[in-house]
Design a protein around this motif. Sequence first.
Motif, PDB file in Angstrom:
ATOM      1  N   VAL A   3       0.867  -1.166   0.000  1.00 35.50           N
ATOM      2  CA  VAL A   3       0.000   0.000   0.000  1.00 35.50           C
ATOM      3  C   VAL A   3       0.908   1.220   0.000  1.00 35.50           C
ATOM      4  CG1 VAL A   3      -1.745   1.264   1.286  1.00 35.50           C
ATOM      5  CG2 VAL A   3      -1.801  -1.221   1.244  1.00 35.50           C
ATOM      6  N   GLU A   4       0.696   2.083  -0.987  1.00 31.80           N
ATOM      7  CA  GLU A   4       1.505   3.295  -1.073  1.00 31.80           C
ATOM      8  C   GLU A   4       1.188   4.200   0.107  1.00 31.80           C
ATOM      9  OE1 GLU A   4      -1.146   3.128  -3.703  1.00 31.80           O
ATOM     10  OE2 GLU A   4       0.003   1.435  -4.430  1.00 31.80           O
ATOM     11  N   LYS A   5       2.138   5.034   0.431  1.00 31.38           N
ATOM     12  CA  LYS A   5       1.919   6.017   1.482  1.00 31.38           C
ATOM     13  C   LYS A   5       2.208   7.374   0.908  1.00 31.38           C
ATOM     14  CE  LYS A   5       2.245   3.156   5.399  1.00 31.38           C
ATOM     15  NZ  LYS A   5       2.517   3.042   6.770  1.00 31.38           N
ATOM     16  N   PRO A   6       1.425   8.368   1.184  1.00 40.17           N
ATOM     17  CA  PRO A   6       0.186   8.279   1.943  1.00 40.17           C
ATOM     18  C   PRO A   6      -0.880   7.480   1.193  1.00 40.17           C
ATOM     19  CG  PRO A   6       0.471  10.487   1.079  1.00 40.17           C
ATOM     20  CD  PRO A   6       1.696   9.722   0.731  1.00 40.17           C
ATOM     21  N   TYR A   7      -1.746   6.907   1.964  1.00 37.40           N
ATOM     22  CA  TYR A   7      -2.781   6.040   1.421  1.00 37.40           C
ATOM     23  C   TYR A   7      -3.707   6.803   0.476  1.00 37.40           C
ATOM     24  CZ  TYR A   7      -6.680   2.713   1.615  1.00 37.40           C
ATOM     25  OH  TYR A   7      -7.678   1.840   1.300  1.00 37.40           O
TER      26      TYR A   7
END
Length: 153
Positions: A3-7
């Motif tokens: 999951v990439e950050k920021p979401y």
Amino acid sequence: MSVEKPYLETLEQSAGRTDATIQWARFLGETFGTTGALNCLRYYEDLEWISPLVREQMVSYLRGLSIGEIHNKRYDEPTTLEYPLESLSGTLFGAHAQSLEYIAEIRDDDLEEHVMIARMAERRIDRQLAEEEESDQSSEMVSIIRDSASQVH
């Protein structure tokens, strides 16, 4: 699955996402009041649930709320959540979990899938810990038996 950050990077302007964004702003305003909602958005940014851009965009939505939409209830009132976050219903984190549901909806993501993966990982870890504990107990039994046998001789 990573999951990439920021979401949530941005609030896109599609119809379904705009509705969810407005609902989230109302939820934040009603639940936390203006100052509390702003603090929550900063907290969500710190957690990397949202980007600084999303926080700024949500501040604009909060400013557009009417007096009647601000702080109608207390944040510590029980929040009833549906699957997959129902286990957080009635907890102090319940309101933040509700925010996470809004964030996932705006992102058009399947929060249920993430929760299922996390629960599977938790079960796997529990099994590994149980197996290690069982192995430690059997090693301990062997040691006890060996020590008892050596004392007899």
